[in-house]
Design a protein around this motif. Structure first.
Motif, PDB file in Angstrom:
ATOM      1  N   PHE A   1       0.987  -1.196  -0.035  1.00 47.35           N
ATOM      2  CA  PHE A   1      -0.047  -0.053  -0.087  1.00 47.35           C
ATOM      3  C   PHE A   1       0.840   1.240  -0.072  1.00 47.35           C
ATOM      4  O   PHE A   1       1.227   1.463   1.017  1.00 47.35           O
ATOM      5  CB  PHE A   1      -0.678  -0.021   1.192  1.00 47.35           C
ATOM      6  N   PRO A   2       1.013   2.042  -1.260  1.00 46.84           N
ATOM      7  CA  PRO A   2       1.917   3.161  -1.122  1.00 46.84           C
ATOM      8  C   PRO A   2       1.168   4.166  -0.532  1.00 46.84           C
ATOM      9  O   PRO A   2       0.053   4.432  -0.069  1.00 46.84           O
ATOM     10  CB  PRO A   2       1.927   3.381  -2.546  1.00 46.84           C
ATOM     11  N   PRO A   3       1.993   4.956   0.238  1.00 42.76           N
ATOM     12  CA  PRO A   3       1.623   6.092   0.922  1.00 42.76           C
ATOM     13  C   PRO A   3       0.700   7.221   0.221  1.00 42.76           C
ATOM     14  O   PRO A   3      -0.180   7.808   0.785  1.00 42.76           O
ATOM     15  CB  PRO A   3       2.648   7.028   1.358  1.00 42.76           C
ATOM     16  N   SER A   4       0.588   7.135  -1.110  1.00 46.88           N
ATOM     17  CA  SER A   4      -0.323   7.925  -2.001  1.00 46.88           C
ATOM     18  C   SER A   4      -1.834   7.463  -1.684  1.00 46.88           C
ATOM     19  O   SER A   4      -2.591   8.481  -1.777  1.00 46.88           O
ATOM     20  CB  SER A   4       0.058   7.887  -3.479  1.00 46.88           C
ATOM     21  N   LEU A   5      -2.127   6.376  -1.212  1.00 43.53           N
ATOM     22  CA  LEU A   5      -3.453   6.016  -1.128  1.00 43.53           C
ATOM     23  C   LEU A   5      -4.030   6.728   0.151  1.00 43.53           C
ATOM     24  O   LEU A   5      -5.212   6.876   0.035  1.00 43.53           O
ATOM     25  CB  LEU A   5      -3.609   4.355  -0.684  1.00 43.53           C
TER      26      LEU A   5
END
Length: 237
Positions: free
Chosen positions: A143-147
């Motif tokens: 889960f990339p932080p951009s989510l």
């Protein structure tokens, strides 16, 4: 919760499927994986991130041949058969697991804040907290932080002594909120109300395998359909 009638059940199931596809789409796009939406299918046009399908059926009876050319076929590929009505063995797939779609009508007004506070669910708000959350979940790198910047997505956590001990993800799509990636010791305790605080007055949807159904059913969730995930096993070694 009163049992859902057959027409409402069918609509809720369709909403649950599309919600799940929207969540998978968000994860893929966060990883830079291009995706495609058709009337029958959602598909990742490259191999999807770990734990995520390469294609999802969006209606019953979808023809796999219509999407076979859109996904990166071969070992490791997977398909979420949302109505558990396909036979993908001729295409080299084997069943990975079966599960049940579930739903719950929203909590009554006035119930959500007190219950969520009592069980100390919080919204993950930083990349550092997300790193701790993914480590606790065993999903490092998924889960990339951009989510965190997506207003339709909330990572939820219960923390103790500065560490995540339970977690879940809520994603808003159309008329429903999807609940997924539920983990921890008795993680459903207070979770329904925490989700209701983030996205008030929306029915909850999700899916669980049979071994994990008892707790949500005890909270009033109902099963509304079955799904099957197919995959092509990775090569040995």
């Amino acid at each position: 919760m009163v049992a859902i009638g057959s027409d409402a059940r069918a609509r809720r199931l369709t909403a649950a499927v599309h919600n799940n596809a929207a969540w998978c789409d968000a994860v893929c796009r966060a990883h830079g994986v291009p995706t495609s939406w058709q009337s029958d299918w959602w598909a990742a046009r490259q191999r999807s991130p770990r734990f995520y399908p390469d294609a999802i059926t969006l209606r019953p009876g979808a023809a796999f041949a219509a999407v076979a050319g859109s996904v990166e076929a071969g070992r490791g590929s997977s398909v979420k058969d949302s109505w558990a009505d396909l036979d993908l063995e001729p295409y080299g797939f084997t069943p990975l697991f079966d599960a049940h779609w579930i739903t719950l009508n929203p909590p009554a007004r006035g119930e959500t804040v007190a219950a969520a506070d009592r069980f100390r669910w919080t919204v993950v708000g930083s990349a550092h907290e997300l790193l701790d959350w993914t480590a606790a979940h065993g999903a490092d790198g998924t889960f990339p932080p951009s989510l965190l910047a997506d207003p339709a997505i909330r990572f939820l956590a219960v923390r103790s002594a500065g560490r995540t001990v339970a977690g879940a993800i809520a994603n808003l799509s159309g008329p429903v909120v999807g609940v997924s990636n539920v983990f921890g010791e008795d993680p459903w305790q207070g979770l329904v109300h925490a989700v209701g605080n983030c996205f008030p007055q929306r029915p909850l949807v999700g899916y669980e395998q049979a071994a994990e159904l008892d707790r949500p059913l005890s909270l009033g969730f109902h099963t509304i359909g079955q799904l099957r995930v197919w995959h092509q096993p990775e090569a040995d070694g």
